[in-house]
Scaffold this motif. Sequence first.
Motif, PDB file in Angstrom:
ATOM      1  N   PHE A   1      -6.937   3.171  -4.931  1.00  0.00           N
ATOM      2  CA  PHE A   1      -5.645   2.532  -4.677  1.00  0.00           C
ATOM      3  C   PHE A   1      -5.782   1.390  -3.661  1.00  0.00           C
ATOM      4  O   PHE A   1      -5.138   0.348  -3.797  1.00  0.00           O
ATOM      5  CB  PHE A   1      -4.647   3.561  -4.150  1.00  0.00           C
ATOM      6  N   SER A   2      -6.610   1.597  -2.653  1.00  0.00           N
ATOM      7  CA  SER A   2      -6.798   0.560  -1.635  1.00  0.00           C
ATOM      8  C   SER A   2      -7.416  -0.695  -2.237  1.00  0.00           C
ATOM      9  O   SER A   2      -7.012  -1.816  -1.903  1.00  0.00           O
ATOM     10  CB  SER A   2      -7.700   1.091  -0.510  1.00  0.00           C
TER      11      SER A   2
ATOM     12  N   LEU B   1      -7.333   7.404  -3.135  1.00  0.00           N
ATOM     13  CA  LEU B   1      -6.887   6.438  -2.127  1.00  0.00           C
ATOM     14  C   LEU B   1      -7.851   5.259  -2.020  1.00  0.00           C
ATOM     15  O   LEU B   1      -7.420   4.122  -1.800  1.00  0.00           O
ATOM     16  CB  LEU B   1      -6.747   7.134  -0.773  1.00  0.00           C
TER      17      LEU B   1
ATOM     18  N   SER C   1       0.801  -1.224   0.000  1.00  0.00           N
ATOM     19  CA  SER C   1       0.000   0.000   0.000  1.00  0.00           C
ATOM     20  C   SER C   1       0.832   1.272   0.000  1.00  0.00           C
ATOM     21  O   SER C   1       0.385   2.302  -0.526  1.00  0.00           O
ATOM     22  CB  SER C   1      -0.932   0.006   1.222  1.00  0.00           C
TER      23      SER C   1
ATOM     24  N   LEU D   1       2.170   7.985  -4.309  1.00  0.00           N
ATOM     25  CA  LEU D   1       1.701   8.601  -5.553  1.00  0.00           C
ATOM     26  C   LEU D   1       0.799   9.803  -5.310  1.00  0.00           C
ATOM     27  O   LEU D   1       0.623  10.635  -6.201  1.00  0.00           O
ATOM     28  CB  LEU D   1       0.952   7.564  -6.400  1.00  0.00           C
TER      29      LEU D   1
ATOM     30  N   PHE E   1       1.413   3.248  -3.286  1.00  0.00           N
ATOM     31  CA  PHE E   1       0.208   3.913  -3.770  1.00  0.00           C
ATOM     32  C   PHE E   1      -0.010   5.231  -3.040  1.00  0.00           C
ATOM     33  O   PHE E   1      -0.409   6.235  -3.645  1.00  0.00           O
ATOM     34  CB  PHE E   1      -1.006   3.006  -3.592  1.00  0.00           C
TER      35      PHE E   1
ATOM     36  N   THR F   1      -7.097  -1.652  -5.318  1.00  0.00           N
ATOM     37  CA  THR F   1      -6.038  -2.265  -6.131  1.00  0.00           C
ATOM     38  C   THR F   1      -5.055  -3.048  -5.251  1.00  0.00           C
ATOM     39  O   THR F   1      -4.636  -4.154  -5.592  1.00  0.00           O
ATOM     40  CB  THR F   1      -5.274  -1.193  -6.912  1.00  0.00           C
ATOM     41  N   ALA F   2      -4.693  -2.469  -4.097  1.00  0.00           N
ATOM     42  CA  ALA F   2      -3.778  -3.159  -3.178  1.00  0.00           C
ATOM     43  C   ALA F   2      -4.398  -4.453  -2.661  1.00  0.00           C
ATOM     44  O   ALA F   2      -3.704  -5.477  -2.540  1.00  0.00           O
ATOM     45  CB  ALA F   2      -3.423  -2.235  -2.006  1.00  0.00           C
TER      46      ALA F   2
END
Length: 346
Positions: free
Chosen positions: A328-329, A325, A243, A249, A246, A331-332
Amino acid sequence: MNGISESLAEIGQGTLTATAVDPAQASQGHTHETACLNCGTSLIGTHCHACGQAAHVHRSLGAFFHDLLHGVFHFEGRIWRTLPMLAWRPGRLTREYIDGRRASYVSPIALFLFSVFLMFAVFHALEGSEGGETPAVRSGDLDKAISGTEAELGVLKAQRQKLKDGRADTGDLDRRIDGREQALEAMKDTRSAIAENIPDTRRFSDFHQIDKAIRKFKKNPELAAYKLQTYAYKYSWALIPISVPFLWLLFPFSRRFHLYDHTVFVTYSLCFMTMLVILGMVMDWLGANALLAVLFFLPPIHMFRQLRGAYGLGRFGALWRTVLLVWFSSTALIIFFVMIMAQISL
């Protein structure tokens, strides 16, 4: 995992019992040395200035359980200051820990490990308390089903023969017999396929490892589910390094914030999400399904508040970063899931 809950209860009860049975020893059960028992240095103050060991070494049962709870769970007042801050003011908690004001709070990694342990303990405890379980399909169950269908066919054919002898209409029985014969043929084909160990070559995704893991789930769901839980618990820490890039970024090439800041942010955020999962499992077990929808909106709100407080952002800056975020979370989590499935397929 009910044994884990009972063990934790016994530890807490043991601490209280030790203090109640021997209060004098609990309060005075320490030595009065003039030199450190660890390195022999003359003592000045409450701790040895050479090695850091406490000057007074407690020798009571109550102190033993206190050290156990403090060392494993950090239950010494700090947990009760950390959890409210984590829930209501996560940004301030993150910023204070980063800036070095740490004595009042549980460290993010210690809280993360404890929350993950608690989540899996609660999961197994609630899973074991459910009423019924769906049994796995085994070859023996298939043989019983075939035997039962054959017996049923024998009864139906006997009834049809009686109707024929009486010259009655057998159309309904004929249709039922045809259906049972088709089902019997399908079950026998399935049994033959299992006996011959015909490999399943169907594709379920674009990832070979996921396909392999899904086939293992279909072949032995109980074992695969056990492996999934074991690997998820064992590699839960991997969510942190997954994480952090990400989050970086969101502040590319920033000189104000560093990877350490992002790591503390991510770890505390994962602690809150884990606690949220625990709360959701308990609410589902209690039957409060109507309130579960509320939990769905809490993660982005928590992320927004943590971003504002930890990085000193304005509302708009925190808002667009929260949107990213959340994505991104997700995706993680997908990356973590693929990693776990790859371990299962080995």
